[in-house]
Design a protein around this motif. Sequence first.
Motif, short mmCIF file in Angstrom:
data_model
loop_
_atom_site.label_atom_id
_atom_site.label_comp_id
_atom_site.label_asym_id
_atom_site.label_seq_id
_atom_site.Cartn_x
_atom_site.Cartn_y
_atom_site.Cartn_z
N THR A 192 -8.28 47.09 17.43
CA THR A 192 -7.49 47.66 18.52
C THR A 192 -7.77 49.16 18.57
O THR A 192 -7.60 49.86 17.57
CB THR A 192 -5.99 47.42 18.31
OG1 THR A 192 -5.74 46.02 18.28
CG2 THR A 192 -5.17 48.06 19.42
N LEU A 194 -6.82 52.83 19.72
CA LEU A 194 -5.62 53.61 20.03
C LEU A 194 -6.05 54.85 20.81
O LEU A 194 -6.91 55.60 20.34
CB LEU A 194 -4.88 53.99 18.75
CG LEU A 194 -4.60 52.83 17.79
CD1 LEU A 194 -4.01 53.35 16.49
CD2 LEU A 194 -3.69 51.80 18.43
N GLN A 228 -4.50 50.23 23.09
CA GLN A 228 -3.11 50.67 23.11
C GLN A 228 -3.10 52.16 23.46
O GLN A 228 -3.84 52.94 22.86
CB GLN A 228 -2.44 50.45 21.75
CG GLN A 228 -0.97 50.87 21.69
CD GLN A 228 -0.09 49.99 22.57
OE1 GLN A 228 -0.17 48.78 22.51
NE2 GLN A 228 0.72 50.62 23.41
#
Length: 301
Positions: A192, A194, A228
Motif C-alpha cells: 500500500t 501512502l 492511501q
Amino acid sequence: MPSRLPSTKELHAFLITAEELSFTAAALRLNVTQGAVSRQIIALEQRLDVTLFHRHARGLTLTVKGGEFLPLVELALNQIQRAVEQVSHDKRTIKLKAPSCITPWLLPKLMQFQQIHPEIDVELTSTIKHMVNFATEHFDAAIGYGDLNKLPATDKNLESDLLFEEKLTPVCSPNLCSDITTFTLDTLSEMTWLHATPEKSDWKLWLRQLSKNTEQPEIANLKAKQNQHFATLDLSVNAAIQGFGIAIGDITLAQTELEMGRLMTPYSLDISSGKGYFLMRPKSSINSSLERLIDELLPNH
C-alpha cells in the motif's frame, strides 16, 4: 491627502480581504459579519478616494491602486506590531511558527536550546501550512518550505536561510517487511502506497528518477494495487511507522525514526525534490534572543 488617517481596523480588514479576495472569507477570519467587512472597505475607499477592489459576482480582484496599496499596508502594520511588541513584550520570548511535518527535526533542537538558554522561552505554533505572512501573523520567525532556486523570502525586509534540502526515499516499518528478503519492483507494487499529496507527486518524482537510473522507462508508470492519501507528510510517515504501508519520506525528517529502527529504507535511491525548508524572520524582529536560536538552528550562521 486624506484629512484623517485610516484606522488600523480598516487597514487590517483591507489586508485580510486582499488575501482572501472574498468578503465572506475575510469575515470568517476576522470573526465579524460580511457586512461589517464590506463597510470597512467602503469607508477606507472613501477616505482614500480610490477604488481598491473590483466587485464581481463570484469574488473580488484588486484594482491597480489596490495592488500598489497592499505591500505598503503590510509593511506599515508589521512595523506597528513590532513596535508594540518591543515596548510591551519580554523579548526573551520567541514566537516561532513551523509546519507540523518538521517537528521530529525541530523539537530536539528546541529542547537542547532550552537547556542551554533556560531564560529564553520559545512558543512553538504548529501548522499544516508551509508559509507565513508576517504582516498578519505575529511571529518572530517561521519555518517555510519552497524551491531551492529561489528563497521564499524575497522581501528586502525579511531574512531567510536554508535549513536543509529535501531528499526523498521510500520508508516503511521493518515489521511490515519482516517476511520480505529481497525488495523488487513487484514487491513495491504489492504494498500500500501512502501519499502526502493528492497528486502523488513525491512518488511520481522518485519513480521517474529510478526509471532514469535503471534505463527502464516503464518504471515511471509503476502503480500500487492500493493507495492511501493523507493531508500532510508527517501523517503519511506516521502511518508507515505503524505498518499501514510504504511512504515517501524526507531523509532528514525521518532520521530519528531510522536510527531507532522504527523505519527502514528498502531502496538505496534518494532524490532531491528541488525544495527545502527555510528559516524566515523579519529584520525588525531580530534581537539577541532570536540570534541565539538562529545559531542553534543554523550552526554555520
